[in-house]
Design a protein around this motif. Sequence first.
Motif, short mmCIF file in Angstrom:
data_model
loop_
_atom_site.label_atom_id
_atom_site.label_comp_id
_atom_site.label_asym_id
_atom_site.label_seq_id
_atom_site.Cartn_x
_atom_site.Cartn_y
_atom_site.Cartn_z
N ILE A 28 0.82 -1.21 0.00
CA ILE A 28 0.00 0.00 0.00
C ILE A 28 0.86 1.27 0.00
O ILE A 28 0.34 2.37 -0.20
N PHE A 29 2.19 1.09 0.20
CA PHE A 29 3.04 2.27 0.21
C PHE A 29 3.52 2.68 -1.17
O PHE A 29 4.53 3.37 -1.30
N THR A 30 2.76 2.27 -2.17
CA THR A 30 2.83 2.94 -3.46
C THR A 30 2.03 4.25 -3.39
O THR A 30 2.11 5.07 -4.30
N TYR A 31 1.27 4.45 -2.30
CA TYR A 31 0.40 5.62 -2.24
C TYR A 31 1.12 6.96 -2.18
O TYR A 31 0.60 7.97 -2.69
N PRO A 32 2.35 7.07 -1.62
CA PRO A 32 3.03 8.35 -1.75
C PRO A 32 3.33 8.71 -3.21
O PRO A 32 3.28 9.88 -3.61
N VAL A 33 3.66 7.68 -4.02
CA VAL A 33 3.91 7.92 -5.45
C VAL A 33 2.63 8.38 -6.12
O VAL A 33 2.61 9.35 -6.89
N ILE A 34 1.53 7.68 -5.83
CA ILE A 34 0.23 8.04 -6.41
C ILE A 34 -0.17 9.45 -5.97
O ILE A 34 -0.65 10.25 -6.77
N THR A 35 0.06 9.76 -4.69
CA THR A 35 -0.28 11.08 -4.16
C THR A 35 0.53 12.18 -4.85
O THR A 35 -0.02 13.22 -5.23
N ALA A 36 1.83 11.94 -4.99
CA ALA A 36 2.70 12.94 -5.62
C ALA A 36 2.27 13.26 -7.04
O ALA A 36 2.41 14.39 -7.51
N LEU A 37 1.71 12.26 -7.73
CA LEU A 37 1.25 12.46 -9.11
C LEU A 37 -0.13 13.10 -9.16
O LEU A 37 -0.42 13.90 -10.05
N LEU A 38 -1.00 12.75 -8.20
CA LEU A 38 -2.39 13.22 -8.24
C LEU A 38 -2.63 14.58 -7.59
O LEU A 38 -3.48 15.35 -8.05
N GLU A 39 -1.88 14.89 -6.52
CA GLU A 39 -2.14 16.13 -5.78
C GLU A 39 -2.03 17.39 -6.64
O GLU A 39 -2.93 18.24 -6.60
N PRO A 40 -0.99 17.55 -7.47
CA PRO A 40 -0.93 18.76 -8.31
C PRO A 40 -2.09 18.83 -9.31
O PRO A 40 -2.56 19.91 -9.65
N LEU A 41 -2.57 17.66 -9.77
CA LEU A 41 -3.66 17.63 -10.74
C LEU A 41 -5.00 17.97 -10.10
O LEU A 41 -5.79 18.74 -10.65
N LEU A 42 -5.26 17.40 -8.91
CA LEU A 42 -6.57 17.56 -8.28
C LEU A 42 -6.69 18.82 -7.44
O LEU A 42 -7.76 19.42 -7.36
N LEU A 43 -5.59 19.23 -6.78
CA LEU A 43 -5.64 20.41 -5.92
C LEU A 43 -5.00 21.63 -6.56
O LEU A 43 -4.93 22.70 -5.95
#
Length: 285
Positions: free
Chosen positions: A100-115
């Motif tokens: 489940i600690f692929t989630y920092p990678v997913i977060t780093a990619l998604l946060e600039p797009l969504l927020l």
Amino acid sequence: MQKSLHLRNILELNLAMLLISTSGALGRYIDMPVPVIIGFRALMAGVLLFIFCKWQGNSFRTSSKDRPTIILSGILMGLHWITYFYSLKLSNVAIGMLSIFTYPVITALLEPLLLKTKFQKVHLLLALLVLLGIYFLVPDLDFSNSYTKAVILGIISALCYALRNIIMKTKVGDYNGSVLMWYQLVIVSMFLLPFLFIMDSSGIKDQWLPTLTLALLTTAIGHTLFLASFKRFSITTASIISSVQPVYGIIIGIIFLGEVPVLSTIIGGILILTSVVIESVRTYK
């Protein structure tokens, strides 16, 4: 004064990670169907958090425009827990927690797009360092065995968790963290309540103590502290610092379950801890 406050914030976030990391060993130890475990977890934690919020005098009022977001976050949290615990049941503490600690990678990619925040290359590099650590920790992948299924479920869990954290980032400034967590627990409880009657839930008579520990330490206290950290750190920063969580979890697994990691696990843990130290120092400066 500001330095000591920052150090306190870092320590509180690490305490949250230590408490949340108990989920790995508890998820492996509790012998009940996964939806039943999560259902009781949400119900117990919900009662505890409700009492705490009442004691603190927190308001449970929410704006009608925020309710769809809060409901969605609760659904994502439930999906995250269920897929994560199935991953644990199919493998071990190390594989379940680390996948489940692929989630920092997913977060780093998604946060600039969504927020619509500025993309920072350093976050992606540190997230890749975490991913490299996970590469050393996960054994050879074979799509016919349960470990591979566990990793896939772990990645799905990571996606749900990353999305939940990102959308909650927009609300933590408007509401108390404990109240937001309580609403999510209520939503999870509502969806999983039927499973307590459909599936065999008789095991709760013998396993109420570890289930209560999961509800109190891991969920009510750990996740509330983590949610509160979103006020002081970006989601990506909190996610990368939280990469210490599987290291804590593996140590707990060694102590209580006797699941001793191999050399590659130790190498992966060192890589993950390195990214945590770098990000902590970077945010401190």
